[in-house]
Design an enzyme around this catalytic site. Structure first.
Site, PDB file in Angstrom:
ATOM      1  N   CYS A 164       0.805  -1.219   0.000  1.00 14.69           N
ATOM      2  CA  CYS A 164       0.000   0.000   0.000  1.00 14.69           C
ATOM      3  C   CYS A 164       0.841   1.273   0.000  1.00 14.69           C
ATOM      4  CB  CYS A 164      -0.960  -0.010   1.186  1.00 14.69           C
ATOM      5  SG  CYS A 164      -2.055  -1.451   1.157  1.00 14.69           S
ATOM      6  N   HIS A 304      -2.199   8.183   6.177  1.00 17.63           N
ATOM      7  CA  HIS A 304      -2.531   6.901   5.546  1.00 17.63           C
ATOM      8  C   HIS A 304      -3.842   6.388   6.145  1.00 17.63           C
ATOM      9  CE1 HIS A 304      -1.804   3.205   3.370  1.00 17.63           C
ATOM     10  NE2 HIS A 304      -2.007   2.505   4.470  1.00 17.63           N
ATOM     11  N   GLU A 315      -0.039   5.067  13.325  1.00 22.62           N
ATOM     12  CA  GLU A 315       0.252   6.341  12.652  1.00 22.62           C
ATOM     13  C   GLU A 315       0.025   7.523  13.600  1.00 22.62           C
ATOM     14  OE1 GLU A 315      -1.841   6.996   9.011  1.00 22.62           O
ATOM     15  OE2 GLU A 315      -0.518   8.645   8.427  1.00 22.62           O
ATOM     16  N   LYS A 336      -9.621   8.396   2.841  1.00 18.25           N
ATOM     17  CA  LYS A 336     -10.000   7.046   2.413  1.00 18.25           C
ATOM     18  C   LYS A 336     -11.489   6.752   2.608  1.00 18.25           C
ATOM     19  CE  LYS A 336      -5.618   4.513   2.618  1.00 18.25           C
ATOM     20  NZ  LYS A 336      -4.677   5.592   2.937  1.00 18.25           N
ATOM     21  N   HIS A 341      -9.644   2.404   0.104  1.00 17.32           N
ATOM     22  CA  HIS A 341      -8.197   2.159   0.119  1.00 17.32           C
ATOM     23  C   HIS A 341      -7.810   1.557  -1.237  1.00 17.32           C
ATOM     24  CE1 HIS A 341      -4.228   1.314   1.146  1.00 17.32           C
ATOM     25  NE2 HIS A 341      -4.368   0.745   2.328  1.00 17.32           N
ATOM     26  N   PHE A 400       1.942  -3.516   3.884  1.00 16.32           N
ATOM     27  CA  PHE A 400       2.313  -4.830   4.399  1.00 16.32           C
ATOM     28  C   PHE A 400       3.796  -5.090   4.118  1.00 16.32           C
ATOM     29  CE2 PHE A 400      -2.046  -7.265   4.155  1.00 16.32           C
ATOM     30  CZ  PHE A 400      -2.544  -6.431   5.144  1.00 16.32           C
TER      31      PHE A 400
END
Length: 414
Positions: A164, A304, A315, A336, A341, A400
């Site tokens: 991502c 994010h 975050e 988002k 996403h 990831f």
């Protein structure tokens, strides 16, 4: 050499349709693109919602029909978004300009829809019926390859894959290629089209997705205490980046400037982020160092924040380590909840929105965040848009594998 990098074109495809302005209007008006999945039967899935892009009307008017049939949807997104960006930039890739223009487009997963169809053919009809285009349609670097062939970009050509964080790394690496003088221009960003059975089942099995199927528009809840997972999206954002003096000399309309790029690795877990936020903080500090800026220079951060319990918490802790807290620090929001996403494409889309907010002097709010998590110490914009002023915005992406990437963009001020 350490050239300045101008943004002269942006092409975006999202659940809002074609173009950045359509997405920007939805952000300001609080209109989420998340709804029931219609692409296939999802009755057996725990999660049955996503932010699907509408059909690309008129795609065959811009590209050869035979090419489109032999191209995975993620690459079709990349081709169309690249065309929009190039048209806006006015960059013509003939002669030496074509030789000195490169392509760097990434995807988190690539041609999974092609893989699904051809694997079923293999199982049901045997290996001799598998398409000879399986491999070139599936591989992630084909988006960069097709864009170079279609538009005549004969400079550096490559792809990156960092889950991502992919398109944030793609834009960052493309800007560094220009900075070191290896290209005058780069067509860069990310594309993703994996709202399909295999990807959905995998993310469901990992427990990563929201299961609020009965309330799709409010399912994605970045930083909210009641968040239960992210919602898949799809689309692409491709930008035309140019060496600043080259862009000025040819009279290009300059939209903004990439001034900072930082990255780090968590070295922690295959899917979970480092819970202390240390990896995120290192990437943010690296971007600030590259830009030669202080934290106080950043007016806005596009987080994010996908709406996952661990990701948002991490975050928030990272932001708290880098920036002053509350009203003394930058405004923060996550978009988002509007576009979902988009996985490998999401970083580029969010950087484009960050620049749009700097240009407009308005921060789009974080939809569905009604009670921020206790880990949040910064000023998260919720409920309504908020006016602000400033020249620099930051966009965060984490993937990831512990991949962390951060870009800093500056609105153009000649």
């Amino acid at each position: 050499m350490n050239a300045r990098v101008a943004i002269t074109g942006i092409g975006t495809i999202s659940s809002s349709g074609v173009g950045l302005e359509a997405l920007w209007r939805d952000c300001l008006e609080g209109r989420s693109g998340i709804g029931p999945i219609t692409a296939f039967d999802v009755a057996a899935y725990k999660t049955r919602i996503a932010a699907q892009a509408p059909p690309l009307e008129g795609l065959d008017q811009h590209f050869d029909g035979k090419l489109l049939k032999r191209t995975d949807p993620f690459a079709n997104f990349a081709l169309y978004a690249a065309k929009i960006a190039l048209d806006q930039s006015g960059l013509v890739l003939d002669g030496e300009v074509g030789d000195e223009t490169g392509v760097l487009i990434g995807s988190g997963i690539g041609g999974m829809q092609t893989w699904e169809k051809q694997f079923q053919i293999l199982l049901n009809r045997g290996p001799d019926r598998v398409s000879p285009f399986l491999v070139p349609m599936m591989i992630i670097d084909m988006a960069s390859g097709l864009v170079s062939m279609e538009f005549g970009a004969r400079g550096p050509n490559l792809s990156v894959v960092t889950a991502c964080a992919t398109s944030t790394h793609a834009l960052g690496e493309a800007s560094e290629i220009i900075c070191r003088g290896a290209a005058r221009a780069m067509i860069a960003g990310g594309a993703e089209a994996v709202i399909c059975p295999t990807a959905l089942s995998g993310f469901c099995a990992a427990g990563a997705l929201s299961e609020r199927n009965d309330e799709p528009a409010t399912a994605c809840r970045p930083f909210d205490r009641t968040r239960d997972g992210f919602v898949m999206g799809e689309g692409a954002t491709i930008m035309v980046l140019e060496e600043m003096e080259f862009a000025k000399q040819r009279g290009a309309s300059i939209l903004g400037e990439i001034v900072g790029y930082g990255m780090s690795g968590d070295a922690y877990h295959i899917t979970a982020p480092s819970p202390d936020g240390g990896g995120a903080a290192r990437a943010m500090r690296a971007a600030l160092k590259r830009a030669q800026l202080n934290p106080e220079d950043i007016a806005y951060v596009n987080a994010h924040a996908p709406g996952t319990p661990g990701g948002d918490d991490m975050e928030a802790r990272g932001l708290g380590q880098v920036f002053r807290h509350g009203a003394e620090g930058p405004l923060v929001s996550s978009t988002k909840s509007i576009h979902g996403h988009q996985l490998g494409a999401t970083g580029a889309t969010e950087l484009a929105l960050t620049l749009r907010m700097l240009q407009a002097g308005v921060v789009a709010p974080t939809l569905n965040c009604h009670e921020p998590d206790e880990a949040v110490v910064n000023d998260v914009v919720i409920e309504q848009p908020r006016e602000f002023s400033g020249s620099y915005g930051m966009s965060n992406s984490f993937g990831f594998g512990g991949h962390n990437a951060v870009l800093i963009v500056k609105k153009f001020e000649d």
